[in-house]
Enzyme design. Structure first.
Site, PDB file in Angstrom:
ATOM      1  N   LYS A 144       0.612  -1.198   0.143  1.00 28.82           N
ATOM      2  CA  LYS A 144      -0.008  -0.078   0.071  1.00 28.82           C
ATOM      3  C   LYS A 144       0.662   1.286   0.080  1.00 28.82           C
ATOM      4  O   LYS A 144       2.003   1.105   0.435  1.00 28.82           O
ATOM      5  CB  LYS A 144      -0.941  -0.007   1.277  1.00 28.82           C
ATOM      6  CG  LYS A 144      -0.125  -0.270   2.441  1.00 28.82           C
ATOM      7  CD  LYS A 144      -1.178  -0.704   3.670  1.00 28.82           C
ATOM      8  CE  LYS A 144      -2.331   0.235   4.101  1.00 28.82           C
ATOM      9  NZ  LYS A 144      -2.953  -0.448   5.386  1.00 28.82           N
ATOM     10  N   SER A 219      -8.014  -0.504   5.356  1.00 31.71           N
ATOM     11  CA  SER A 219      -7.045   0.714   4.597  1.00 31.71           C
ATOM     12  C   SER A 219      -6.430   0.089   3.514  1.00 31.71           C
ATOM     13  O   SER A 219      -5.774   0.720   2.587  1.00 31.71           O
ATOM     14  CB  SER A 219      -6.167   1.573   5.460  1.00 31.71           C
ATOM     15  OG  SER A 219      -5.333   0.934   5.887  1.00 31.71           O
ATOM     16  N   SER A 243      -7.464  -3.051   8.910  1.00 30.34           N
ATOM     17  CA  SER A 243      -7.098  -2.785   7.421  1.00 30.34           C
ATOM     18  C   SER A 243      -6.416  -3.775   6.646  1.00 30.34           C
ATOM     19  O   SER A 243      -6.223  -3.553   5.553  1.00 30.34           O
ATOM     20  CB  SER A 243      -5.807  -1.621   7.876  1.00 30.34           C
ATOM     21  OG  SER A 243      -6.718  -0.508   8.038  1.00 30.34           O
TER      22      SER A 243
END
Ligand SMILES: *[C@@H]1O[C@H](CO)[C@@H](O)[C@H](O)[C@H]1NC(C)=O
Ligand SMILES: *[C@@H]1O[C@H](CO)[C@@H](O)[C@H](O)[C@H]1NC(C)=O
Length: 538
Positions: A144, A219, A243
């Protein structure tokens, strides 16, 4: 539940009436809430007309459907060249990214060069030696945006950092590169990782590969999305309130949140790694369970994998004490949907058959406080949202941003404004209360699970929601966040698709350092129920 603690006297008429009344009100609230959720769905189905649904196209090359460990083996055995594998995934990213918007920055040229160098190494070294020293040699991976990768965008999803590139690799990325992994690029997140959808003002919104009208979660949303869409075989996520698990659930892949404190944190968001106690863990994400343990070993190091987690030890499934629970007990979260109960009960029934000990249903009463407890612990993190949102140049003020947002002039998403409001408005919990509740719950669960137990727990009350629908269901994330509060290891397991073709799944939870039990149960569930199902027909 027996109540009348303390007094032995029969309750007065007034008490009886009050209790009956509160039960009626509670039930009324639950029904109204369910009705409201139902109306939200009707509205979403109308707003996001079915004709707008897109699904990523089928893969053309079967290499794209291989697990990371299988790709690594084929590269070591010279059955396929790393360059071919890397180019294949790059082409897939180019094909699907216009639909899903998952990859926010790439380093394709460097990846191809590295792959060519790998192919030269493979030609000159023994297979055994390579397997031991570089288990992922030549295998492409992604991570990410918030996990620092040298030379690649590291924006945290905020405009003030739109051109910021990381100076060095985060510790976890450095470790996977040292194990032979080849970085393809980074993927989308919500601002500072703090929301359950992956949308920001810099890179826009990431769309679910099974239905582009729906969210990918957050996330690590771009990450789960690109993996599910076959644009990357392997990913590193991070999990402070679900997440890793929420997006893996939403996109139908496997993910593992390790026992807290095992993975290095340097380079996750802007952490130095010296911050001390935190709920955050980095962890592996993949379509196939067999990739999780090998990547976990790389992320935490061989020493911890052997000494602390005993990852090499056999797990005799027949001797496991499996327990399950089907609710958090927080009535503000949505009611559990039948299509989420079904995979949980499928797993329960399966273990009922294969384990010697009966599978028990348990109820942990304090779980209903998760939202408050998570809020207490997140304020203890070195991650001050309004400060980080300003790129550490001051603080973003909720009362200034709200009017700007209303006039479409804010630099932040609605999610960020809502989080700012929560920081500004929610009361700070009393430390004594929060710590006592947390400790007693850890003790309770650890005692139930013991040395040899796992808890099967719903991932969420409902599968992937439509974009923005999470704003009216802000309490559902507590199904994941509870295990950050408790610092327990959890594997997110995909359990096929529901009638609408949207992934469903469950969480498998262990006592501290019992990650190997979670992974063994996940492996069994993949074997029994098929695990990841691609978004397209194969
Ligand atoms: C969806 O949109 C199409 C084209 O705009 C329209 O023909 C169709 O009736 C709509 N469907 C629904 C359920 O509203
Ligand atoms: C939005 O960000 C830009 C660039 O970082 C800045 O110049 C501008 O003042 C910001 N706008 C507001 C309303 O804060």
């Amino acid at each position: 539940m027996a109540e009348t603690k303390g007094s032995k006297e029969p309750p007065s008429t007034k008490q009886v009436v009050c209790r009956a009344l509160s039960r009626v009100l509670l039930q009324a609230f639950i029904w109204i809430h369910q009705g409201f959720d139902y109306i939200v769905d009707i509205f979403c189905n109308w707003w996001y007309n079915e004709s707008k649904r897109q699904i990523v196209p089928p893969v053309k090359d079967p290499l794209l459907l291989e697990s990371a460990v299988s790709l690594a083996e084929k590269i070591r055995k010279k059955e396929v060249r790393s360059e071919e594998v890397v180019k294949c995934f790059i082409a897939r990213i180019r094909e699907v990214n216009p639909i899903i918007n998952a990859v926010t920055d790439e380093c394709f040229d460097e990846a191809i060069e590295e792959a060519q160098a790998v192919d030269a190494i493979v030609a000159s070294r023994s297979e055994e030696e390579l397997k031991r020293e570089k288990p992922f040699l030549g295998v492409p991976f992604t991570t990410k945006d918030s996990t620092a990768c040298k030379g690649v965008l590291h924006t945290l999803g905020i405009q003030a950092r739109k051109d910021v590139r990381a100076d060095e690799d985060s510790e976890v990325v450095a470790r996977l590169k040292a194990a032979g992994g080849i970085l393809l690029g980074v993927t989308n997140i919500p601002e500072i990782n703090m929301w359950c959808e992956s949308r920001n003002m810099l890179h826009g919104q990431t769309n679910n590969p099974y239905d582009t009208r729906r969210t990918v979660g957050g996330s690590s949303g771009g990450e789960a999305c690109v993996i599910a869409a076959c644009g990357s075989p392997l990913g590193i996520g991070s999990d402070i309130g679900g997440s890793i698990r929420l997006p893996c659930f939403t996109c139908g892949i496997f993910g593992h949140k390790p026992t807290t404190g095992l993975t290095p944190t340097r380079g996750l968001t802007l952490r130095t790694g010296e911050e001390g106690r935190t709920m955050v863990s980095a962890g592996p994400m993949s379509r196939y369970v067999q990739d999780l343990a090998p990547l976990l070993r790389v992320l935490i190091g061989e020493d911890k994998a052997v000494k602390e987690l005993q990852l090499d030890d056999e797990v005799p499934l027949a001797n496991l004490q499996v327990v399950y629970s089907d609710a958090l007990g927080d009535i503000r979260a949505s009611a559990m949907r039948p299509d989420m109960m079904e995979p949980l009960m499928r797993a329960v029934n399966h273990f009922q058959e294969i384990s010697k000990l009966p599978v028990r249903k348990i109820h942990i009463k304090n779980m209903k406080y998760t939202f408050r407890l998570w809020h207490y612990w997140i304020l203890k993190e070195p991650c001050d949202f309004s400060y980080e949102l300003s790129n550490r140049k001051g603080r973003v003020d909720f009362w200034r941003e709200l009017p700007l947002k209303l006039f479409g002039m804010s630099n932040f998403t609605l999610a960020a404004i809502v989080r700012l409001a929560m920081e500004a408005i929610l009361p700070v919990e009393a430390p004594a209360w929060a710590e006592e509740k947390t400790n007693s719950m850890v003790k309770e669960i650890t005692e139930i699970l013991g040395e040899n137990g796992v808890l099967l727990f719903p991932s969420s009350p409902m599968p992937a929601m439509h974009h923005y629908a999470s704003f009216v269901r802000p309490y559902n994330f507590a199904y994941f966040a509870i295990f950050n509060v408790l610092n327990l290891p959890v594997t997110q397991v995909p359990m096929g698709l529901n009638a609408e073709g949207i992934p469903v799944g469950i969480q498998v939870v262990g006592a501290p350092n019992k990650d190997r039990l979670c992974l063994a149960v996940a492996k069994e569930l993949q074997k029994a129920f098929g695990g990841y199902v691609p978004p397209f027909p194969v």
